[in-house]
Motif scaffolding. Sequence first.
Motif, PDB file in Angstrom:
ATOM      1  N   ARG A 180      45.909  30.629  40.594  1.00  0.00           N
ATOM      2  CA  ARG A 180      45.192  29.823  41.597  1.00  0.00           C
ATOM      3  C   ARG A 180      44.860  28.164  41.271  1.00  0.00           C
ATOM      4  O   ARG A 180      44.727  28.194  40.060  1.00  0.00           O
TER       5      ARG A 180
ATOM      6  N   VAL B 100      36.405  33.303  45.179  1.00  0.00           N
ATOM      7  CA  VAL B 100      37.387  33.510  44.221  1.00  0.00           C
ATOM      8  C   VAL B 100      37.293  32.326  43.114  1.00  0.00           C
ATOM      9  O   VAL B 100      38.243  32.381  42.348  1.00  0.00           O
TER      10      VAL B 100
ATOM     11  N   ALA C 244      37.048  30.323  49.467  1.00  0.00           N
ATOM     12  CA  ALA C 244      37.177  29.793  48.205  1.00  0.00           C
ATOM     13  C   ALA C 244      35.911  29.923  47.191  1.00  0.00           C
ATOM     14  O   ALA C 244      36.289  30.226  45.818  1.00  0.00           O
TER      15      ALA C 244
ATOM     16  N   ILE D 188      44.677  31.362  48.281  1.00  0.00           N
ATOM     17  CA  ILE D 188      43.736  32.214  47.678  1.00  0.00           C
ATOM     18  C   ILE D 188      44.500  33.223  46.956  1.00  0.00           C
ATOM     19  O   ILE D 188      44.216  33.770  45.894  1.00  0.00           O
TER      20      ILE D 188
END
Length: 472
Positions: free
Chosen positions: A113, A143, A140, A108
């Motif tokens: 990412r 983000v 998850a 994260i």
Amino acid sequence: MNQPLSAHVHRSNSAFGAAVVLVAAAVWAAHHGLQAVQFEGRTASRLAAVWGTTFVILLAQTVLYHCERPRRPSPRARRQLDALHVAVLLPVYNEDPGYLRLGLESLIGQTRRPDSVHVVDDGSTSSNYADVRAWWIAAAAAVGIATTWQRQANAGKREAQAAGVAASPTADVYITVDSDSCLAPNAVEEILLPLSRARVQSVAGIVLATNHRSNLLTRVTDLWFTTGQLTDRSALSAMGCVLVNSGPLAAYRAPVVRDNLDSYLNETFLGRPVKFSDDSLLTLYALLRGRTVQQPSAVVFTALPEKPSHFLRMYLRWMRGSTIRSVWRMRYLPVTGWAYWAHLLRWFGLALSTAVLGWLLVVEPLRSGTLPPASFLLVPVLIGWAQALRYLGVVRSDERIRQRAVTWLLMPLAVAAAWTVLRAMRWYGAATCARTGWGTRQHGAEVTLGPVLEERHPDHDSTLQLAIPAGN
């Protein structure tokens, strides 16, 4: 403000390190050449040939590993990399929940990412990870990382990775990690950079220990493993022929994995299914398509064995897998490539050093009563210390340089182990390579994460939140 665990390889001492290694190698060669005259004529000439050959190999390796540089692509190439779909394959089997969550948290916090993360629980018997799973799916989503979490009957790491591949059929790049991998904040961004070159098919990251200060074994293992990556594997990377990527962090172009998935899942050796050495097989697939390199700026932390029995079982599995993989390299790698000859050179060096060791310590004493001088034991340690200057070049956010210097001083233990116990296990592993079972973590996690403690960063006013392995 808390900061994640991070590290980078500092290159300011590279020239100094190279000079020390080259001088030490020259002194070593001269010393052995002079000492060889005490033996009879035929033995002396043989030893002189051995020292000369080994000296040339050592010098070549030193030059090559100092030629390795992190890839730094153009802004246009970076934009192209940013557009790729990067999928992380994360198999889990009897992992400590603390290490698993630590690794997921590190995904994260990446500067770049991954686009998707695919967790596959391969029939764990020690935990169902319900709390970690619930937290991860929510985190998850928050983000923007697409994720799946599957549980399957125990079938092995390769099958778990294949389930992740099936869940991400349009990925451009697969990043393989282990369930105890904790990535430095820029690890994903950095490991993608060499893929800006079309010929590069796979990239290895640098693996450091999360629990390196747990005990003497983890310290020596971290020293030995890190030095090996920054010398032997760096030299291979400079030639574009890394032979083995590390499981805790590696990146592959998606076709390397997808096109070879059937053979990957159904590898057999002497009629038996092979359940280990998965990273080296994926690296071999990549080598057959192009270049395989290491990105020294892509760093990951992993849990090392804390008990001798665990370490020896892991190392024996590695050696059995290495023997099997050597057979495939001989069969499939083109003779015209660097990888083929680098692989042969490794076996040549192992056989030569074992033969010389046996001759000097067994044959000569029995035949003529001649023992090698005590300095013969000192020179390998000096060379080890010289090469391990690369270890001192790794700057960690959780450790001061003086603490790393203490570990660096333990190199005599690493050299002694490499020349005795590990050498014997190397040959035993080759002789028993038909035993293709996994051998570790069958009864639950063998390394667990202890409580989180806070430690003042040596160079900043901020506080680091560090996970301290149990037993510290």
